[in-house]
Write an enzyme that holds these catalytic residues in place. Structure first.
Site, PDB file in Angstrom:
ATOM      1  N   GLY A 184      53.323 -27.412  -7.604  1.00  0.00           N
ATOM      2  CA  GLY A 184      52.028 -27.519  -7.520  1.00  0.00           C
ATOM      3  C   GLY A 184      51.509 -28.442  -8.203  1.00  0.00           C
ATOM      4  O   GLY A 184      52.208 -29.605  -8.381  1.00  0.00           O
ATOM      5  N   CYS A 185      50.512 -28.494  -9.010  1.00  0.00           N
ATOM      6  CA  CYS A 185      49.877 -29.742  -9.476  1.00  0.00           C
ATOM      7  C   CYS A 185      50.808 -30.281 -10.609  1.00  0.00           C
ATOM      8  O   CYS A 185      51.280 -29.739 -11.579  1.00  0.00           O
ATOM      9  CB  CYS A 185      48.444 -29.381 -10.388  1.00  0.00           C
TER      10      CYS A 185
END
Length: 188
Positions: A26-27
């Site tokens: 993800g991020c």
């Protein structure tokens, strides 16, 4: 310097080799801190892996049209920390059951993956995945992909060490992403 001491110094350094690991969780802002604090980790760089466009921009990747995932490249000394140890840290940063992204970040570009660079890493990643499945920590099926590494492009400079450069914005984002609440519910 006597020859014996010189030989010992050269021998020690010849056993310590720097290796690379690539994880999409993800991020990438959230993936840097847990790895950067580990002994043996030399550097952590945010970037993009797996897509079909060379040297993509954040704008291109975040559109979801390039086939890249936000990824961290970890350079590490394998005489200090092992790849399986890095995998343990990786699993504790993500929701491996979410096929649509991670937490508030949605889309393939935020989905989780382990990119292996050789057969040994592939074997260790698959073994780590099986171990996680056998732990029964998650009720849903684990969908994190174990895929062959093909490319990595560093993200723009303003993304590197974002959590250090923009502490308040990062803390706000991290808190509201739901990542920590989820991770605490699984790993405490």
């Amino acid at each position: 310097m006597n020859k014996v001491v010189l030989f010992l110094i050269i021998s020690i350094f010849s056993f310590a080799t720097e290796k690379e690991a690539y994880f999409a969780g993800g991020c990438f802002w959230c993936m840097e801190p847990p790895f950067e604090k580990l002994p043996g980790v030399v550097s952590v760089i945010s970037g993009y892996s797996g897509g079909h466009i060379e040297n993509p921009s954040y704008k291109e990747v975040s559109s979801g049209k390039t086939g890249h995932r936000e990824t961290v490249k970890i350079s590490y000394e394998d005489s200090i920390i092992s790849y399986p140890e890095l995998l343990e840290v990786f699993w504790r940063q993500i929701d491996p059951t979410d096929p649509g992204g991670q937490f508030v970040d949605r889309g393939f570009q935020y989905s989780s993956a382990v990119y292996y660079v050789n057969e040994k890493q592939k074997s260790q990643a698959l073994e780590s995945l099986r171990s996680l499945e056998n732990s029964k920590k998650f009720e849903k099926k684990i969908v994190t992909e174990i895929v062959e590494f093909k490319n990595f492009y560093p993200a723009e400079e303003y993304h590197q060490d974002y959590y250090k450069k923009n502490k308040l914005r990062y803390k706000y984002y991290r808190y509201h992403s739901g990542r920590d609440r989820f991770l605490n519910s699984i790993w405490q």
